[in-house]
Structures are given as structure tokens and as C-alpha cells.
Design an enzyme around this catalytic site. Sequence first.
Site, PDB file in Angstrom:
ATOM      1  N   HIS A  63      -7.499  -3.566   0.746  1.00 51.90           N
ATOM      2  CA  HIS A  63      -6.282  -2.924   0.248  1.00 51.90           C
ATOM      3  C   HIS A  63      -6.442  -2.643  -1.249  1.00 51.90           C
ATOM      4  O   HIS A  63      -7.153  -3.350  -1.949  1.00 51.90           O
ATOM      5  CB  HIS A  63      -5.090  -3.863   0.476  1.00 51.90           C
ATOM      6  CG  HIS A  63      -3.758  -3.244   0.203  1.00 51.90           C
ATOM      7  ND1 HIS A  63      -3.185  -2.308   1.037  1.00 51.90           N
ATOM      8  CD2 HIS A  63      -2.881  -3.419  -0.817  1.00 51.90           C
ATOM      9  CE1 HIS A  63      -2.016  -1.946   0.553  1.00 51.90           C
ATOM     10  NE2 HIS A  63      -1.817  -2.609  -0.572  1.00 51.90           N
ATOM     11  N   ASP A  91      -8.507  -4.053   4.958  1.00 47.81           N
ATOM     12  CA  ASP A  91      -7.151  -4.284   4.461  1.00 47.81           C
ATOM     13  C   ASP A  91      -6.496  -5.369   5.319  1.00 47.81           C
ATOM     14  O   ASP A  91      -6.235  -5.159   6.507  1.00 47.81           O
ATOM     15  CB  ASP A  91      -6.347  -2.988   4.543  1.00 47.81           C
ATOM     16  CG  ASP A  91      -5.028  -3.054   3.786  1.00 47.81           C
ATOM     17  OD1 ASP A  91      -4.388  -4.125   3.798  1.00 47.81           O
ATOM     18  OD2 ASP A  91      -4.630  -2.028   3.208  1.00 47.81           O
ATOM     19  N   CYS A 137      -0.074   2.223  -1.914  1.00 47.21           N
ATOM     20  CA  CYS A 137       0.559   1.034  -1.356  1.00 47.21           C
ATOM     21  C   CYS A 137       2.017   1.338  -1.004  1.00 47.21           C
ATOM     22  O   CYS A 137       2.265   2.113  -0.089  1.00 47.21           O
ATOM     23  CB  CYS A 137       0.409  -0.134  -2.337  1.00 47.21           C
ATOM     24  SG  CYS A 137       0.998  -1.723  -1.707  1.00 47.21           S
TER      25      CYS A 137
END
Length: 302
Positions: free
Chosen positions: A270, A235, A179
Amino acid sequence: MQQDDFKQDFDALLPGQSTEAGASRRTALRVALGAGFGVGYAAAALPVMAQTAIQTPADGLTAGRVEIEVDGFKVPAYRAAPAGKTGLPVVLVIQEIFGVHEYIADVCRRLAKAGYLAIAPELYARQGDPSKYTEIAKLQSELVSKVPDAQVMADLDGTVAWAGRHGGNLKKVGITGFCWGGRITWLYAAHGPVKAGVAWYGRLVGQASDMTPKHPVDVAPILKAPVLGLYGGQDSGIGLDTVAKMQTALRQGSAAAKASEFVVYREAPHAFHADYRPSFRKEAAEDGWKRALAWFKTHGVA
């Protein structure tokens, strides 16, 4: 980093807390990995995903807290390495937006079990403690947005130097991040002394600011090390159009840029590797991990 750039990255909110030995079965906001080293799951409010949180024991490893002095500041870090060995390949492990918590420490132990000296510096340490925040918006606006990329690059340079003095082979250095750390992985592959990188769902584009003057798409043509990008097709914060834009930039770049690759897990959201979160997808996470280790081996880190 502009606040809006990360606003949609958190489709799976953080659950709770764990300990040095592994993830606990109850929620907490903070834990110490070594004296005085807070590595809580920031903004934690939901129950930990006890059935999926991976627990990697530290037996056979030297693992725990260290301090890395950079420009007169002592940066806390978590490191794990095979006990009693030197000349080890090195992997920098870059935190999520939530800091160096148990999941990141466990990733270090997993890499150490694979033969690496793995080290995760607390890259917000000068600005504050992410584990004290219970709201993601405040964490982003009050802490993360105040961390300049230049500081991060310097702290990683210092971390590499520290590894070289503590059993690491500086001819074999890699970097991986998740991330927030995925974005940093791309940036450091254009900046620092690494042979390869693995970026897990790191943002590729964004608004320029004093703190974040460039983003991965801007430095793609000048990569010094090839990067494997592992991304989720579902995502909600990182569109596949930005992956395509990055691929175009890479094709027009250096030899390392041209050697970079993407793997998109079409059904994954994600944070699909984050085993302590509802976003975890076991099949994609395991495949990505195997690819990451193979990438490091192929490109001379192992």
C-alpha cells in the site's frame, strides 16, 4: 466510512514534515503553505525518508494556497499551474487520509510542470485539521469518519467550478487520488464532470453507512469517466479479491466502466507512490506516474 474499513490500510506509518519548496530533512508535525494553511503530515512520528522524498520546485509556476467558497464555506486548497497561462487542462488531486500535506502539494507541482492546473482541496476542512492528530486511530474515528461523501462530492464540484474561473479548461478535467483519495476518485468518476480518473490504491468495497452509502464497487456500473486503478499486490489492506470483484462490476457497466483498467504491481505494498514513506517503491511509483499521464492524454484531459 466504517472505522474497520481503513484499519489495515496503514502498513507504512507516516514520517515527518516538509516545506513549500520541498521535503525537509527533519521531522516536524506541521508547516504552513501560505498564510495560515496547515498542511502537516498528520500522525507523523517517524523520520522523513529524506533519500526518497521528491522535491519539485515551484519555479515557473503559480503555486500556493487558495480558498474555494462552497455553500458559504471557504474550503482551503493548494493549487499549482504554469505561470501566466490560461485554458489549462485541470486535474483534481485528492488527499490521502492525512489531508493536504507537502507530498500532495508536491504532486500538484509535478502535474503543473506537465502543463496542468492541479488543485487539491482540503476535504476535511469543515470537520477539523488532520495535522493536529498524532494517532491514526483517533484521526479516523474523530475526523475522517465524520466526513460525508456527499460533502466531498459537492466540494469537488465547487473546486471544478473554481478552476474554470481561474484559468482552467472545463472540457478537460481529470482526477487522481491516493488511498482515501483513491476511493474518492472512483466515486467522483461516477458523479462529476471529469473525462478520466487515476485511482492509487483506493479501497473498493466497504460497509455502507450514512456518511458513506456507496463504495466504488457499487458505482462501478455507472461510471461516467474511465478510471485507471493502480494497486499493490502486497497491500495488506486491499485484497486482490476486491480488485477482481471490481473488475467484474466494471465489465457489466457503462462504456466508461468497460474502458477502465487495473495495473497491479505484484511486489508493491500500500502507498507505494508515497515517496516520503517507507512504503515507497520507486519502480512502481515511476511506472504508475507515466501510466497516469498517458491515461489522461489518451482520454482527452491533456
